[in-house]
Write an enzyme that holds these catalytic residues in place. Sequence first.
Site, PDB file in Angstrom:
ATOM      1  N   SER A 185       0.718  -0.903   0.175  1.00 22.30           N
ATOM      2  CA  SER A 185      -0.093  -0.476  -0.118  1.00 22.30           C
ATOM      3  C   SER A 185       0.591   1.287   0.000  1.00 22.30           C
ATOM      4  O   SER A 185       1.344   1.357  -0.650  1.00 22.30           O
ATOM      5  CB  SER A 185      -0.871  -0.259   1.302  1.00 22.30           C
ATOM      6  OG  SER A 185      -1.639   0.615   0.786  1.00 22.30           O
ATOM      7  N   ASN A 219      -0.120  -4.334  -3.745  1.00 22.39           N
ATOM      8  CA  ASN A 219      -1.287  -3.591  -3.344  1.00 22.39           C
ATOM      9  C   ASN A 219      -1.709  -2.254  -4.218  1.00 22.39           C
ATOM     10  O   ASN A 219      -1.723  -0.531  -3.200  1.00 22.39           O
ATOM     11  CB  ASN A 219      -2.560  -3.931  -2.307  1.00 22.39           C
ATOM     12  CG  ASN A 219      -2.713  -5.096  -2.027  1.00 22.39           C
ATOM     13  OD1 ASN A 219      -1.742  -5.489  -1.474  1.00 22.39           O
ATOM     14  ND2 ASN A 219      -3.709  -5.368  -2.573  1.00 22.39           N
ATOM     15  N   HIS A 241      -7.726  -5.976  -0.481  1.00 21.72           N
ATOM     16  CA  HIS A 241      -6.261  -5.014   0.021  1.00 21.72           C
ATOM     17  C   HIS A 241      -5.120  -5.660   1.116  1.00 21.72           C
ATOM     18  O   HIS A 241      -3.768  -5.092   1.016  1.00 21.72           O
ATOM     19  CB  HIS A 241      -6.629  -3.673   0.929  1.00 21.72           C
ATOM     20  CG  HIS A 241      -5.718  -2.581   0.509  1.00 21.72           C
ATOM     21  ND1 HIS A 241      -5.300  -2.296  -0.428  1.00 21.72           N
ATOM     22  CD2 HIS A 241      -4.941  -2.154   1.681  1.00 21.72           C
ATOM     23  CE1 HIS A 241      -4.009  -1.050  -0.106  1.00 21.72           C
ATOM     24  NE2 HIS A 241      -4.360  -1.047   0.673  1.00 21.72           N
TER      25      HIS A 241
END
Length: 274
Positions: free
Chosen positions: A98, A122, A247
């Site tokens: 992320s 992600n 996610h």
Amino acid sequence: MTLKTQQRYKSANGLAYFKTGTGAPIVLIHGVGLRAEAWLNQVPVLSQQHTVYAIDMPGHGESALLAQDDAGLEEYVDAIADWIKTEIEEPVIMVGHSMGSMIALNFAIRYKALCAGVAALNSVYRRTPQAKQAVQQRALDMLENPALDKVTTPVLRWFNQNPQGFEKQMAELCKQWLLAAPATGYARAYQIFSQNDGPRDDELAALDIPVIFITGDGDSNSSGQMSERMAALCANGSYAVIAESRHMVPMTHPEEINPLLAEFVQQCGIQTRR
């Protein structure tokens, strides 16, 4: 589920981390609101042949906030690069999730001599106008209202609805970390995350090291199409989309993620044990 907190080392610039294993170095960088233990399912595997460093992002876990109130992505990267130069003193493989993947990619682009490969999990690339507006509104809400619930909505986005079994355990861990996350560090990092939309195309094209992009097929904000497009721009890029995941694929799908990472690490050519 409760997970034992790993004992940290602390760098001169305030970065907290734990390390384990022996061999060429791998650095793991978590996403917004989490902490180094988010890699609990990868560390035992990767540390079999490598020294694994899992860091707390600045302003998270036991890491200090950056001194600049207006610090951006590059300042986060510079702090980590300074630590790598001082502590590790050799090229590393960067693995980020992320926002951690934003940091890892920016590090590879700006500190080429220190990076042997990047695994971006992600990661975002060219959000739609609607997605961009939504994430920036969430960041603004977080800054203006520190008492805002910062747990329920992220967990609903990150995990399958009504998670069961192992995934439920991982979701419970994330809830604990989000509740404990320092409010200012969380809000500042999320603002940076909301304002960044992935590396420039020419920056990705200039990467000449192995790069892999991995995401979940149910992660609409970091979609498989995003990973495919970024991989296509890299000279030595590849991508993978994990079925029936969202996610938090490093936490929820280690059986799929760990072999991909182990194979990728071998491709980076620094697997010899010290």
